[in-house]
Design an enzyme around this catalytic site. Structure first.
Site, PDB file in Angstrom:
ATOM      1  N   LYS A  22       0.418  -1.785  -0.163  1.00  0.00           N
ATOM      2  CA  LYS A  22      -0.234   0.124  -0.462  1.00  0.00           C
ATOM      3  C   LYS A  22       0.705   0.667  -0.293  1.00  0.00           C
ATOM      4  CE  LYS A  22      -1.387   2.329   3.596  1.00  0.00           C
ATOM      5  NZ  LYS A  22      -2.104   3.821   3.634  1.00  0.00           N
ATOM      6  N   ASN A  23       1.902   1.395   1.079  1.00  0.00           N
ATOM      7  CA  ASN A  23       3.052   2.425   0.317  1.00  0.00           C
ATOM      8  C   ASN A  23       3.268   2.835  -0.043  1.00  0.00           C
ATOM      9  OD1 ASN A  23       1.587   2.777   3.570  1.00  0.00           O
ATOM     10  ND2 ASN A  23       3.331   2.141   5.288  1.00  0.00           N
ATOM     11  N   ARG A  92      -4.382  10.618   3.679  1.00  0.00           N
ATOM     12  CA  ARG A  92      -3.050  11.181   3.733  1.00  0.00           C
ATOM     13  C   ARG A  92      -2.113  11.371   2.671  1.00  0.00           C
ATOM     14  NH1 ARG A  92      -1.729  14.382   7.472  1.00  0.00           N
ATOM     15  NH2 ARG A  92       0.316  15.387   7.693  1.00  0.00           N
ATOM     16  N   CYS A 116      -5.344   8.679   8.868  1.00  0.00           N
ATOM     17  CA  CYS A 116      -5.057   8.330  10.859  1.00  0.00           C
ATOM     18  C   CYS A 116      -4.843   8.674  11.641  1.00  0.00           C
ATOM     19  CB  CYS A 116      -4.368   6.980  10.809  1.00  0.00           C
ATOM     20  SG  CYS A 116      -4.806   5.672   9.866  1.00  0.00           S
ATOM     21  N   ARG A 121       1.420  14.782  11.585  1.00  0.00           N
ATOM     22  CA  ARG A 121       2.159  14.970  10.323  1.00  0.00           C
ATOM     23  C   ARG A 121       1.692  16.463   9.691  1.00  0.00           C
ATOM     24  NH1 ARG A 121       0.747   8.766   8.449  1.00  0.00           N
ATOM     25  NH2 ARG A 121      -1.427   9.395   8.727  1.00  0.00           N
ATOM     26  N   PRO A 122       3.030  17.265   9.447  1.00  0.00           N
ATOM     27  CA  PRO A 122       2.366  18.045   9.195  1.00  0.00           C
ATOM     28  C   PRO A 122       3.290  18.215   7.710  1.00  0.00           C
ATOM     29  CG  PRO A 122       4.140  18.685  10.647  1.00  0.00           C
ATOM     30  CD  PRO A 122       3.754  16.936  10.505  1.00  0.00           C
ATOM     31  N   VAL A 123       2.487  18.850   6.629  1.00  0.00           N
ATOM     32  CA  VAL A 123       2.958  18.955   4.897  1.00  0.00           C
ATOM     33  C   VAL A 123       4.035  19.861   4.916  1.00  0.00           C
ATOM     34  CG1 VAL A 123       1.213  17.510   4.374  1.00  0.00           C
ATOM     35  CG2 VAL A 123       1.412  20.141   4.205  1.00  0.00           C
ATOM     36  N   ASP A 124       4.302  20.568   5.899  1.00  0.00           N
ATOM     37  CA  ASP A 124       4.881  21.912   5.751  1.00  0.00           C
ATOM     38  C   ASP A 124       6.706  21.413   5.513  1.00  0.00           C
ATOM     39  OD1 ASP A 124       6.006  20.571   8.391  1.00  0.00           O
ATOM     40  OD2 ASP A 124       7.518  21.751   8.401  1.00  0.00           O
ATOM     41  N   GLN A 125       6.992  21.043   5.404  1.00  0.00           N
ATOM     42  CA  GLN A 125       8.665  20.055   4.509  1.00  0.00           C
ATOM     43  C   GLN A 125       8.287  19.791   2.944  1.00  0.00           C
ATOM     44  OE1 GLN A 125      11.881  19.024   5.856  1.00  0.00           O
ATOM     45  NE2 GLN A 125       9.663  21.039   7.528  1.00  0.00           N
ATOM     46  N   ASP A 307       5.162   0.899  11.656  1.00  0.00           N
ATOM     47  CA  ASP A 307       4.095   0.589  11.317  1.00  0.00           C
ATOM     48  C   ASP A 307       3.418  -1.014  11.998  1.00  0.00           C
ATOM     49  OD1 ASP A 307       2.952   2.722  10.203  1.00  0.00           O
ATOM     50  OD2 ASP A 307       3.273   2.109   8.055  1.00  0.00           O
ATOM     51  N   ILE A 329       8.277   7.871  16.910  1.00  0.00           N
ATOM     52  CA  ILE A 329       7.582   8.212  15.441  1.00  0.00           C
ATOM     53  C   ILE A 329       6.335   8.609  15.361  1.00  0.00           C
ATOM     54  CG2 ILE A 329       7.461   8.230  12.691  1.00  0.00           C
ATOM     55  CD1 ILE A 329      10.603   6.889  13.450  1.00  0.00           C
ATOM     56  N   ARG A 399      -8.621   0.083   4.243  1.00  0.00           N
ATOM     57  CA  ARG A 399      -7.681   0.942   3.816  1.00  0.00           C
ATOM     58  C   ARG A 399      -6.385   0.240   3.375  1.00  0.00           C
ATOM     59  NH1 ARG A 399      -6.227   5.412   7.149  1.00  0.00           N
ATOM     60  NH2 ARG A 399      -4.680   5.858   5.442  1.00  0.00           N
TER      61      ARG A 399
END
Length: 420
Positions: A22-23, A92, A116, A121-125, A307, A329, A399
């Site tokens: 999936k990932n 996400r 989830c 888990r910010p998207v700032d990066q 995970d 994490i 999912r």
């Protein structure tokens, strides 16, 4: 809302075929937006998340279809650079369309993502890197609006991620593949799924050095072409089913998978007393007696994967002795603890650490899945409990685990889906 009814005291044993990751599949699907051509992707798992991303990509005008485990996409027909909240909020990984759309078409409007609830888990990066590539980024009303510089093409740069981010690395290497000039990325994620994406981009004509290392150098090209590619096996699905063998004195053979991506997990299994044997495309776990307690510390690859933390915690709940689990994490990834406690587990949480005192068996109980990986830990616990358990909110497991009921039944688990 669907539920699982599981009657326990199963010995989890048998052979199970592992699906595509999936990932890995999600960024590979997003990458199908990059070439002005047709791309064929094999070994795509049938999951709620992959279906959502395919629907999102189709919404841009791409001719995309999934037949069996193969997805064919022709991105010559893109008419929209917009990813709506209604789709992105459920997953996400939807943010991964931002890089390809921005790189190829010079603009994108993508909703901030959901998924989830396992912590920040910010998207700032992602956004900082796109700005370093010359994009103008604004966030308004929950949407990211991104525009490339004048001329419509991103510009190569040197960028160091402030933290290791799998999604950020994936998004940025897709964008950099079509940027003008050379991009040097430092502190990249090295997970197998990142490597799989980079290899597919190379198959499309991208020029990338340093694949699988913290430093990647991408020489931008004018265009990418379609390719035929296969998704790697799902290492987390593999580990999840093998964990069932340890919990039930079982014997599980996973096929169409690879031990190459699971060394930290397999070492823990061996430390717990399992006999692990491997081949080119299979892994077998045999457990005789009760597992032994171990200490686990989640880390970025090649460390122990976050995970697999919930699944290993479920094993530790039945282990002889006391285990310590440290989650480095995600700050909220112990939400499965109260549910395991309802089933008789002896767990004490202090911040990012959990102390697990092993018990001899799980007790049946009604429980609720809190996230994707936690859902599998509860399923395995219920399979080992002495009685009938009900697991609610199983849309989480849908999912990320392909054909989960049939695979569990093939391993001897008495499981029934109750339609809600």
């Amino acid at each position: 809302m669907d539920k699982f009814k599981i009657t326990g005291k199963s010995r989890i044993a048998g052979e199970v075929v592992i699906s595509g990751s999936k990932n890995a599949a999600l960024p590979l699907l997003a990458a199908m937006l990059l070439p002005n051509d047709e791309t064929v992707l094999h070994n795509v798992p049938t999951l709620k998340d992959t279906a959502t991303l395919i629907e999102l990509i189709a919404g841009t005008g791409v001719a995309i279809k999934k037949e069996g485990n193969t997805v064919v996409a022709d991105a010559r027909s893109v008419t929209s650079y917009y990813a709506p909240y209604e789709l992105v909020r459920t997953m996400r990984a939807s943010i991964l369309v931002l890089g390809p759309l921005l790189a190829r078409f010079g603009e994108a409007v993508v909703s901030l993502p959901g998924g989830c609830s396992i912590g920040s888990r910010p998207v700032d990066q992602h956004l900082k890197a796109f700005e370093a590539l010359g994009a103008t980024i604004t966030v308004e009303n929950g949407y990211v609006n991104a525009k490339a510089p004048a001329g419509g093409r991103l510009i190569g740069c040197d960028f160091t991620f402030d933290m290791v981010t799998v999604g950020g690395t994936e998004n940025v290497i897709m964008a950099a593949a079509l940027a003008k000039g050379v991009t040097r990325l430092e502190n990249c994620a090295c997970e197998p799924e990142v490597v799989d994406l980079a290899n597919m981009l190379v198959a499309m004509g991208a020029k990338i050095d340093g694949i699988g290392t913290p430093t990647m150098v991408i020489e931008g090209v004018d265009s990418l072409h379609g390719c035929e590619y296969s998704v790697i096996a799902d290492r987390i699905e593999t580990g999840s089913y093998l964990a069932g063998a340890l919990m039930s004195e079982g014997d599980v053979l996973t096929t169409r998978t690879s031990a190459q991506f699971l060394h930290p997990v397999l070492k823990k299994f061996e430390a717990m007393g399992a006999t692990i044997t491997t081949g080119d495309d299979w892994i077998r776990a045999v457990m005789k007696g009760r597992p032994k307690a171990v200490d686990i510390r989640t880390q970025v690859h090649p460390g122990f994967p976050t995970d697999m933390q919930a699944q290993l915690m479920a094993v530790c709940c039945l282990a002889e002795g006391t285990s310590t689990i440290i989650e480095n994490i995600f700050e909220n990834r112990f939400m499965h603890v109260p549910e395991l406690q309802r089933m008789g587990a002896n767990i004490k949480v202090d911040g990012h650490s959990a102390i697990v005192e092993g018990v001899e068996t799980f007790m049946p109980a009604p429980v609720m899945a809190t996230d994707l990986r936690a859902s599998m830990s509860l399923v395995m616990a219920a399979a080992c409990a002495d009685g009938e358990s009900i697991i609610d909110r199983i849309y989480h497991i849908d999912r990320g685990y392909d054909d989960v009921e049939n695979k569990l039944r093939s391993l001897g688990v008495n499981i029934e889906r109750i339609k809600g």
